[in-house]
Design a protein around this motif. Structure first.
Motif, PDB file in Angstrom:
ATOM      1  N   VAL A 226       0.768  -4.603   0.987  1.00 26.82           N
ATOM      2  CA  VAL A 226       1.929  -3.717   0.880  1.00 26.82           C
ATOM      3  C   VAL A 226       1.510  -2.253   1.006  1.00 26.82           C
ATOM      4  N   ARG A 227       0.435  -1.876   0.358  1.00 28.30           N
ATOM      5  CA  ARG A 227      -0.015  -0.484   0.431  1.00 28.30           C
ATOM      6  C   ARG A 227      -0.426  -0.102   1.845  1.00 28.30           C
ATOM      7  N   GLU A 228      -1.146  -0.982   2.526  1.00 29.35           N
ATOM      8  CA  GLU A 228      -1.569  -0.676   3.888  1.00 29.35           C
ATOM      9  C   GLU A 228      -0.392  -0.693   4.862  1.00 29.35           C
ATOM     10  N   ALA A 229       0.703  -1.343   4.462  1.00 29.54           N
ATOM     11  CA  ALA A 229       1.926  -1.308   5.269  1.00 29.54           C
ATOM     12  C   ALA A 229       2.750  -0.054   4.977  1.00 29.54           C
ATOM     13  N   GLY A 230       2.270   0.784   4.067  1.00 28.83           N
ATOM     14  CA  GLY A 230       2.932   2.044   3.771  1.00 28.83           C
ATOM     15  C   GLY A 230       3.714   2.073   2.485  1.00 28.83           C
ATOM     16  N   GLY A 231       3.681   0.985   1.708  1.00 28.48           N
ATOM     17  CA  GLY A 231       4.445   0.907   0.479  1.00 28.48           C
ATOM     18  C   GLY A 231       3.675   1.355  -0.747  1.00 28.48           C
ATOM     19  N   VAL A 232       4.350   1.291  -1.891  1.00 27.68           N
ATOM     20  CA  VAL A 232       3.785   1.646  -3.198  1.00 27.68           C
ATOM     21  C   VAL A 232       3.777   0.383  -4.047  1.00 27.68           C
ATOM     22  N   PHE A 233       2.694   0.190  -4.821  1.00 29.47           N
ATOM     23  CA  PHE A 233       2.554  -1.041  -5.603  1.00 29.47           C
ATOM     24  C   PHE A 233       1.793  -0.715  -6.881  1.00 29.47           C
ATOM     25  N   THR A 234       2.460  -0.821  -8.033  1.00 27.13           N
ATOM     26  CA  THR A 234       1.828  -0.541  -9.328  1.00 27.13           C
ATOM     27  C   THR A 234       2.335  -1.525 -10.367  1.00 27.13           C
TER      28      THR A 234
END
Length: 265
Positions: A226-234
């Protein structure tokens, strides 16, 4: 980085063979201490993954769903759930996946999510700085891959949210606030679950995911994707993912993430 990604993809492909063979039926099931099921196929797939990775990186640590942690203090630690969604596997429907991630000194840097029996198979993969990719099938090295990107959703009116495992959250005041103030404004609410809602998020099919009652092995690889696709994940409270993580909030854009996260603290 490429060597780590190639190793994870190779391990996932090897495990897919074990899992597809087992999916035909005839496997033994037992119940673990936490009341979740485990099969001999889970264990065989994890052994296959560990053997593949250990042959390439004998100094790396390994944390597997079925056999626990080996060398947790190593600089590099592989995080593996051989069949994330064993309940689905046991009941004969294809909502399960193999999750393989690599953590370097606390930072997640490689992720492979392979759903071997979902249609013809589907694999998403990513490594830090290399983008996120999708291919059909289980052999990503042999298949044509296309790059994936999250949506540009920022406003609730254009947001599709998927929620999973919200039992722990449901009784908390913050979820009541969220349900009252946010949910009525959203375009759509779904509960795709497991790997699927993160695959959909990474490829702009939905816009956010809210999930509780998980562990890091369920989401480590998916977070990288998800992060490498441009998203945020926490984590829900905004904290970074760790080995103790138990919940997650992921969103397509920083603005959408911030809006959702403000309602959950």
């Amino acid at each position: 980085m490429q060597q780590f990604l190639d190793a994870a993809l190779g391990a996932a492909t090897a495990a897919a063979g074990v899992i597809r063979d087992g999916y035909a039926g005839g496997f033994k099931v037992r119940t673990k201490a936490d009341a979740s099921p485990v099969t001999e196929v889970d264990e065989a797939a994890e052994k296959t993954i560990k053997a593949h990775l250990a042959a390439l990186f004998p100094d790396h640590g390994f944390y597997g769903e079925e056999f626990g942690i080996d060398r947790p203090d190593a600089d590099y630690v592989w995080l593996v759930d051989p069949i994330d969604g064993t309940k689905a596997f046991v009941r004969g429907y294809p909502m399960f996946s193999t999750q393989i991630a690599l953590m370097h000194r606390g930072e997640l840097i490689v992720g492979v999510s392979c759903a071997p029996c979902f249609g013809a198979g589907e694999t998403f993969f990513a490594a830090r700085g290399m983008g996120a990719w999708r291919c059909e099938g289980v052999d990503a090295k042999a298949a044509a891959a296309s790059r994936v990107q999250v949506s540009r959703a920022e406003n609730y009116a254009e947001t599709s949210l998927s929620m999973g495992n919200i039992a722990t959250l449901a009784g908390q005041p913050r979820f009541a606030r969220f349900a009252a103030s946010v949910i009525p404004q959203l375009q759509r609410i779904r509960g795709y679950g497991d790997f699927l809602h993160y695959h959909l998020l990474a490829s702009a099919k939905i816009d956010a995911v809210l999930e509780s009652d998980i562990n890091i092995l369920d989401i480590a690889a998916l977070a990288v994707i998800v992060r490498e696709a441009g998203g945020v994940f926490t984590e829900l409270d905004g904290g970074q993912l760790t080995l103790e993580t138990g919940d997650a909030l992921a969103a397509a854009t920083p603005e959408l993430y911030r809006r959702l996260q403000r309602e959950l603290v």
